[in-house]
Write an enzyme that holds these catalytic residues in place. Structure first.
Site, PDB file in Angstrom:
ATOM      1  CB  SER A   1      -0.949   0.000   1.197  1.00 30.16           C
ATOM      2  OG  SER A   1      -0.241  -0.158   2.395  1.00 30.16           O
TER       3      SER A   1
ATOM      4  CG  HIS B   1      -4.268  -1.130  -1.832  1.00 25.34           C
ATOM      5  ND1 HIS B   1      -4.838   0.106  -1.736  1.00 25.34           N
ATOM      6  CD2 HIS B   1      -3.802  -1.420  -0.583  1.00 25.34           C
ATOM      7  CE1 HIS B   1      -4.719   0.570  -0.507  1.00 25.34           C
ATOM      8  NE2 HIS B   1      -4.086  -0.337   0.215  1.00 25.34           N
TER       9      HIS B   1
ATOM     10  CE  LYS C   1      -7.882  -0.494   1.187  1.00 23.66           C
ATOM     11  NZ  LYS C   1      -8.024   0.534   2.206  1.00 23.66           N
TER      12      LYS C   1
END
Ligand code: PMP
Length: 404
Positions: A194, A222, A253
């Site tokens: 990240s 992610h 996300k």
């Protein structure tokens, strides 16, 4: 409130304030004091940050799905149909038809037997790890793994063996060293790191882990939605979708909602329903979040242009910064670091960038190793080419101005 009661509160407060002062002074001395910025407006590539209208290059709403009309409509309808709360934990009154439907759709999205929703990615990791390993076992962990994996290991009271970041040789050596003595071995890696935007060597890790009868937890917070030909994430990119034992992803996300999930076998789901404490002892996701996530999951398939545009924007930014001599190594994804090094200079650059209309967050220790403070840039699918170029040129301008 009586005078006496008010007095008691203020007394308790002053003892706490003394502790807070002691701890916060240390943080200030180390130059790592943090404060929260205040944002306003619709989640979008342009938002108001601390009262200033700026382009947002700091969020995780990578595909710009959080404001998609179909996602918003799904959340609105869910609130009308179910109300605003699930009203309990999944094992008591909180298991609604929509939770089960989301999990079936997640399983079919990833081609697994089953999936299980968690309230956040953090809660998934701190729930799953102690459900599998404890005393006498080993968690094998990349040195740059997310804090939630580290905290999951602490809760599990398991032995932890750390291998060098992204290093397959170090991984194999560590695995060979710990395997004979451990009852169970759980290997945990982030898919996309990240703070650096590099990708774990997932194919090699899965192969060697399975050869040694170890279990693999892939934290793809992610990668989910963004990586791989169909947005299934880092495992798809590595060609091992369906081979990862526990595929963890987040809904807050790229999916543009809130929450998290693990996808894997039906037995995995059953195990966590019965043993993952962060699942058992917590209220279920609100219906609006669940239905928004389901709509967004459909859109990942229906609107592949979002993934393609995200890639194109990141390539453009990488190249444009490169023409100014600015590296974004080791990133190969939509998280791009520009390492500046020193804390004060990094934060000053971040503030100057905001003044010029761009928000890319400055990141310091303890989020990244000392001496590697950086701007962390996360473009979105819907930034225009001019906006990407403008950001790169402004960063170049600021870095050439700043005293070394
Ligand atoms: N894992 C990784 C790699 C992350 O970056 C994050 C969030 N920053 C999490 C887990 C936690 O996910 P959540 O925000 O849903 O708690």
């Amino acid at each position: 409130m009586s005078r006496e009661a008010a007095h008691n509160i203020s007394n308790r407060g002053s003892a706490l304030d003394a502790v807070a002062d002691e701890i916060l002074d240390g943080i200030r001395d180390r130059g790592t004091y943090r404060r929260m910025r205040v944002l306003d407006g619709l989640q979008a590539p342009r938002m108001t940050v601390d009262g200033r209208d700026v382009l947002l290059f700091a969020g995780s709403n990578y595909l710009d799905l959080a404001r998609h009309p179909e996602v918003i409509e799904a959340a609105e309808r869910a609130s009308r149909e179910y109300g605003c709360a699930a009203g309990g934990s999944r094992l008591i009154t909180g298991n609604l038809v929509c939770h089960e439907a989301l999990e079936e759709e997640l399983a079919s999205f990833f081609g697994t037997e089953a999936a299980l929703a968690f309230n956040t990615g953090y809660m998934a990791n701190v729930g799953v790890i102690p459900a599998i390993v404890g005393a006498g076992d080993v968690l094998l962990s990349d040195e740059l793994n997310h804090a939630s994996i580290i905290d999951g290991a602490k809760l599990a009271r398991t032995d932890v063996a750390v291998f060098r970041h992204g290093d397959v040789d170090s991984f194999r050596e560590t695995l060979e060293r710990v395997r004979p003595k451990a009852r169970r071995v759980l290997v945990a890696v982030d898919g996309v790191y990240s703070m650096d935007g590099d990708v774990a060597p997932v194919a090699e890790i899965v192969k060697h882990a399975h050869d040694a009868d170890a279990i693999v937890l892939l934290d793809d917070a992610h990668g989910t939605g963004c990586l791989g030909a169909r947005g299934r994430g880092t495992a798809e990119l590595a060609g091992v979708l369906g081979e990862v034992d526990i595929l963890m992803g987040t809904l807050g996300k790229s999916i543009g909602s809130f929450g998290a999930f693990v996808a894997g076998s039906a037995k995995m789901r059953d195990l966590f329903v019965n043993t993952a404490r962060s699942f058992i002892f917590s209220c279920a996701l609100a219906p609006a979040q669940v239905q928004a996530a389901r709509a967004a999951l459909r859109l990942i398939d229906e609107e592949p242009w979002r993934r393609e545009r995200l890639d194109a924007n990141c390539d453009r930014l990488r190249k444009r910064l490169g023409t100014h001599g600015i590296s974004t190594d080791p990133s190969t994804t939509h998280i791009l670091p520009v390492v500046i090094g020193e804390n004060a200079k990094t934060m000053a650059t971040c503030e100057s960038l905001l003044e010029r209309g761009y928000y890319a967050q400055g990141i310091r220790h303890p989020s990244v190793p000392e001496g590697t403070a950086r701007l962390r840039i996360t473009p979105m699918a819907t930034h225009s080419e001019e906006e990407i170029d403008g950001l790169a040129d402004t960063i170049a301008d600021l870095l050439s101005e700043a005293p070394a």
